[in-house]
Design a protein around this motif. Structure first.
Motif: not given
Length: 247
Positions: A217-241
């Protein structure tokens, strides 16, 4: 070794918010398999890897120790789901061409599991294990997520989490090892999607159980302050295999 069941209590959220593995990863595994007949997807969770494998293999056996996880899997006519421990699959000797473990090996009794893989793999069979660590969005957002990961819920991660952070590189891998390509997972998420995903973390669940409040909940408040546009963002995870053939 006792089964650490961190996910049965929120299996539906796990199925909803977990990111998907890239199709290229499964193309690679199909290409290196000596035969494309049968696969064991161990600790299948919601079945996303099992369903992806079914595009290339006609017979996929997907197991998980959690009955609730199996109850929330994705149905597919080529996938058979079973409740079973990684160390005791119930599969026949020399019956599968490929064994996959996605984001779960760190919970296993690895010595017992690797003995099981050697029993059920066909000659020249392939074992592929992989994991993914912290995602990236942008430097402004990543800074808050890193603090949350390391400091807020950091003390609540199980000891096994360090194996993920090292990309499984520190474990003994008793196979003839191959060198896979690099893969990344991607998603396009809203802030609410990100927060939902963070709530599926085992450390977040342990934090809530211990302290009676939701740190997201608190993290959500912090992230909303920097989220900005666009509303939908690309998320990336590196895979270790790590990938290997039976000796």
């Amino acid at each position: 070794m006792q089964f650490k069941d961190h996910f049965s209590g929120h299996a539906s959220d796990y199925a909803r918010f977990r990111p998907h593995y890239p199709r290229e990863l499964f193309i690679y595994l199909a290409d290196i398999a000596s035969e494309r007949v049968s696969v064991w997807d161990c600790a299948t969770g919601n079945g996303q890897a099992a369903v992806a494998l079914a595009e290339f293999f006609p017979h996929v056996i997907a197991t998980d120790a959690s009955e609730k996880q199996i109850a929330n899997t994705q149905s597919h006519n080529r996938v058979i789901y079973r409740v079973a421990r990684a160390e005791q699959s119930g599969l026949s000797n020399a019956s599968v061409d490929l064994i996959t473990v996605a984001q779960a090996l760190h919970w296993f009794d690895r010595e017992a599991f690797f003995a099981e893989t050697k029993r059920v793999l066909k000659p020249n069979g392939v074992v592929a294990i992989w994991c993914y660590a912290l995602f990236k969005i942008s430097p402004e957002i990543d800074r808050f997520v890193e603090i949350f990961y390391r400091e807020t819920v950091g003390p609540y991660w199980d000891f096994e989490r360090h194996l993920v952070e090292t990309g499984y590189r520190t474990i003994e891998f008793p196979f003839t090892e191959l060198r896979p390509p690099e893969f990344h997972m991607q998603a396009e998420w809203s802030l609410d999607d990100v927060l939902g995903y963070l709530r599926t973390w085992s450390a977040t669940k342990s934090f809530i159980a211990a302290r009676g409040l939701d740190p997201v909940t608190d993290l959500g408040t912090e992230l909303r302050s920097v989220w900005g546009e666009p509303e939908i963002k690309k998320i990336m995870w590196p895979v270790s295999m790590r990938v290997g053939r039976s000796l």
